[in-house]
Design an enzyme around this catalytic site. Structure first.
Site, PDB file in Angstrom:
ATOM      1  N   ARG A 149      33.025 -49.670-114.524  1.00  0.00           N
ATOM      2  CA  ARG A 149      31.650 -49.196-114.645  1.00  0.00           C
ATOM      3  C   ARG A 149      31.001 -50.112-115.532  1.00  0.00           C
ATOM      4  O   ARG A 149      31.015 -50.149-116.240  1.00  0.00           O
ATOM      5  CB  ARG A 149      31.316 -47.986-114.061  1.00  0.00           C
ATOM      6  CG  ARG A 149      31.970 -46.963-112.876  1.00  0.00           C
ATOM      7  CD  ARG A 149      30.982 -45.752-112.241  1.00  0.00           C
ATOM      8  NE  ARG A 149      31.705 -44.710-111.316  1.00  0.00           N
ATOM      9  CZ  ARG A 149      32.747 -43.996-111.120  1.00  0.00           C
ATOM     10  NH1 ARG A 149      33.665 -43.647-112.789  1.00  0.00           N
ATOM     11  NH2 ARG A 149      33.778 -43.517-110.211  1.00  0.00           N
ATOM     12  N   LYS A 173      31.395 -40.760-114.799  1.00  0.00           N
ATOM     13  CA  LYS A 173      30.125 -40.109-113.883  1.00  0.00           C
ATOM     14  C   LYS A 173      30.229 -38.569-113.724  1.00  0.00           C
ATOM     15  O   LYS A 173      31.147 -38.309-114.119  1.00  0.00           O
ATOM     16  CB  LYS A 173      30.058 -40.468-112.404  1.00  0.00           C
ATOM     17  CG  LYS A 173      30.023 -41.879-111.607  1.00  0.00           C
ATOM     18  CD  LYS A 173      29.708 -41.791-110.014  1.00  0.00           C
ATOM     19  CE  LYS A 173      29.205 -43.245-110.352  1.00  0.00           C
ATOM     20  NZ  LYS A 173      28.570 -43.328-108.584  1.00  0.00           N
ATOM     21  N   HIS A 245      30.019 -54.993-111.284  1.00  0.00           N
ATOM     22  CA  HIS A 245      30.443 -54.592-110.595  1.00  0.00           C
ATOM     23  C   HIS A 245      31.379 -55.418-109.635  1.00  0.00           C
ATOM     24  O   HIS A 245      32.731 -54.430-109.105  1.00  0.00           O
ATOM     25  CB  HIS A 245      28.857 -53.611-109.458  1.00  0.00           C
ATOM     26  CG  HIS A 245      29.879 -51.737-109.362  1.00  0.00           C
ATOM     27  ND1 HIS A 245      30.389 -51.217-110.301  1.00  0.00           N
ATOM     28  CD2 HIS A 245      30.759 -51.514-107.791  1.00  0.00           C
ATOM     29  CE1 HIS A 245      30.857 -49.343-109.431  1.00  0.00           C
ATOM     30  NE2 HIS A 245      30.933 -50.244-108.195  1.00  0.00           N
ATOM     31  N   ARG A 248      35.013 -54.964-110.586  1.00  0.00           N
ATOM     32  CA  ARG A 248      36.027 -53.714-110.986  1.00  0.00           C
ATOM     33  C   ARG A 248      35.663 -54.057-109.071  1.00  0.00           C
ATOM     34  O   ARG A 248      37.212 -53.556-109.050  1.00  0.00           O
ATOM     35  CB  ARG A 248      34.506 -52.632-110.622  1.00  0.00           C
ATOM     36  CG  ARG A 248      35.512 -51.442-110.643  1.00  0.00           C
ATOM     37  CD  ARG A 248      33.657 -49.980-111.167  1.00  0.00           C
ATOM     38  NE  ARG A 248      34.455 -48.974-109.900  1.00  0.00           N
ATOM     39  CZ  ARG A 248      34.898 -47.768-110.431  1.00  0.00           C
ATOM     40  NH1 ARG A 248      35.389 -47.887-111.856  1.00  0.00           N
ATOM     41  NH2 ARG A 248      35.104 -46.744-109.934  1.00  0.00           N
ATOM     42  N   HIS A 271      37.462 -42.425-108.808  1.00  0.00           N
ATOM     43  CA  HIS A 271      36.634 -41.625-107.947  1.00  0.00           C
ATOM     44  C   HIS A 271      37.387 -40.012-107.856  1.00  0.00           C
ATOM     45  O   HIS A 271      38.928 -39.933-107.843  1.00  0.00           O
ATOM     46  CB  HIS A 271      37.447 -42.762-106.424  1.00  0.00           C
ATOM     47  CG  HIS A 271      37.162 -44.000-106.356  1.00  0.00           C
ATOM     48  ND1 HIS A 271      37.446 -44.746-105.603  1.00  0.00           N
ATOM     49  CD2 HIS A 271      35.537 -44.377-107.208  1.00  0.00           C
ATOM     50  CE1 HIS A 271      36.911 -46.032-105.903  1.00  0.00           C
ATOM     51  NE2 HIS A 271      35.712 -45.419-106.915  1.00  0.00           N
ATOM     52  N   TYR A 280      38.995 -50.242-100.754  1.00  0.00           N
ATOM     53  CA  TYR A 280      39.304 -51.352-101.297  1.00  0.00           C
ATOM     54  C   TYR A 280      40.955 -52.331-100.401  1.00  0.00           C
ATOM     55  O   TYR A 280      41.520 -52.738-101.117  1.00  0.00           O
ATOM     56  CB  TYR A 280      39.861 -50.729-102.342  1.00  0.00           C
ATOM     57  CG  TYR A 280      38.467 -51.237-103.206  1.00  0.00           C
ATOM     58  CD1 TYR A 280      37.512 -51.696-103.964  1.00  0.00           C
ATOM     59  CD2 TYR A 280      38.212 -49.723-103.687  1.00  0.00           C
ATOM     60  CE1 TYR A 280      36.579 -51.752-104.177  1.00  0.00           C
ATOM     61  CE2 TYR A 280      37.097 -49.491-104.720  1.00  0.00           C
ATOM     62  CZ  TYR A 280      36.170 -50.768-104.615  1.00  0.00           C
ATOM     63  OH  TYR A 280      35.379 -50.334-105.772  1.00  0.00           O
TER      64      TYR A 280
END
Length: 299
Positions: A149, A173, A245, A248, A271, A280
């Site tokens: 990110r 995150k 992004h 990514r 994730h 994806y």
């Protein structure tokens, strides 16, 4: 009603108890602000204890009338639910009016990606003769090669590079740390930038460990990375609307197309849920056609 003390307490809760980033905290508090703005716009003097499910549903209708998309509404609902959960924990409320608030159905949007040639074109568009040329090449290789990110890239530190094992430690995150493999090209360019370019910079106090610096010796901002990629896309003649992004997305998509395990990709992307990674698994038609042609006995 004065809601400012509640918002300040909510922000402190998100930071201390949920360990969210400043960007996430700002997003959550902005979502709750929208609810308060709704009451003000409709001249409703209402206390937190008096808010009902009916009020919240009317608020969503208002958002919809303002043109807020389903994804925006879903994010706002998430912020509001977190706010009421905080109020319950602090015993400022006895009932949660958002408990039965429905989240709108969201059509899952496939992310834009770049193919290998477009990735090369972006990197080749960097002017290596400029002072920031080597830095920018390293940035692009790390973004694409590690699937980071943009905030993870700007926070990347020299002390988090493990050269011998070819891994970097990334803070994602919620301040969650993960180890991500770094490819030979990305590692080589990053090392060259650090040892041959960055070493000559006058570094601003407190920024000594950050890898990528601006011309003032401070860590790069997120917006500077966005601007870099937009300018490279123009220089490379890429017409797609892309952002950090996009690299990514491309990282994950190319791994899927190459046969990589979905769980491994989930770990590298950081994730929390495998369902986020599954977006994806879309493959372009040309790739699917190639697979059929090469591997199906009746092709």
């Amino acid at each position: 009603m004065n809601n400012r003390p509640y918002l300040k307490g909510f922000a402190a809760y998100l930071k201390l108890e949920r360990s969210l980033s400043e960007n996430s905290i700002q997003a959550y508090t902005n979502d709750v602000e929208k609810l308060f703005q709704y009451f003000e716009a409709h001249d409703k003097e209402i206390t937190l204890n008096a808010i009902t499910l009916k009020d919240l549903r009317a608020f969503l209708v208002w958002l919809n009338e303002l043109g807020a998309q389903a994804s925006t509404q879903a994010r706002v609902i998430s912020g509001i639910k977190s706010f009421f959960n905080y109020l319950l924990q602090e015993e400022l409320l006895t009932d949660d009016p958002s408990a039965l608030l429905e989240t709108p159905k969201i059509a899952r949007k496939l992310p834009d990606t770049l193919n290998f040639h477009e990735i090369d074109a972006l990197i080749n568009a960097i002017d290596a003769s400029k002072p920031e040329g080597m830095r920018n090449k390293a940035i692009m290789e790390v973004l694409y090669g590690c699937g980071l990110r943009v905030s993870e890239l700007t926070e990347l530190k020299i002390s988090n590079i493990f050269e011998e094992s070819e891994f970097i430690k990334v803070v994602g995150k919620g301040n969650k740390e993960r180890l991500v493999p770094i490819g030979a090209t990305a590692l080589k360019l990053t090392k060259i930038y650090i040892e041959e370019v960055r070493v000559h910079a006058t570094i601003k106090k407190g920024n000594e460990d950050y890898i990528f610096l601006n011309r003032f010796g401070a860590k790069l901002s997120r917006i500077s990375i966005f601007n870099l990629i937009k300018s490279l896309a123009i220089a490379a003649g890429i017409k797609k609307t892309i952002s950090p992004h996009t690299l990514r997305h491309s990282f994950a998509t190319h791994l899927i197309e190459g046969g990589a395990d979905l769980r491994a990709i989930q770990e590298m992307l950081g994730h929390a849920s495998i369902t986020t990674t599954e977006i994806y698994t879309h493959l372009d038609r040309d790739y699917l056609k190639t697979v059929i042609t090469e591997f199906h006995p009746r092709a």
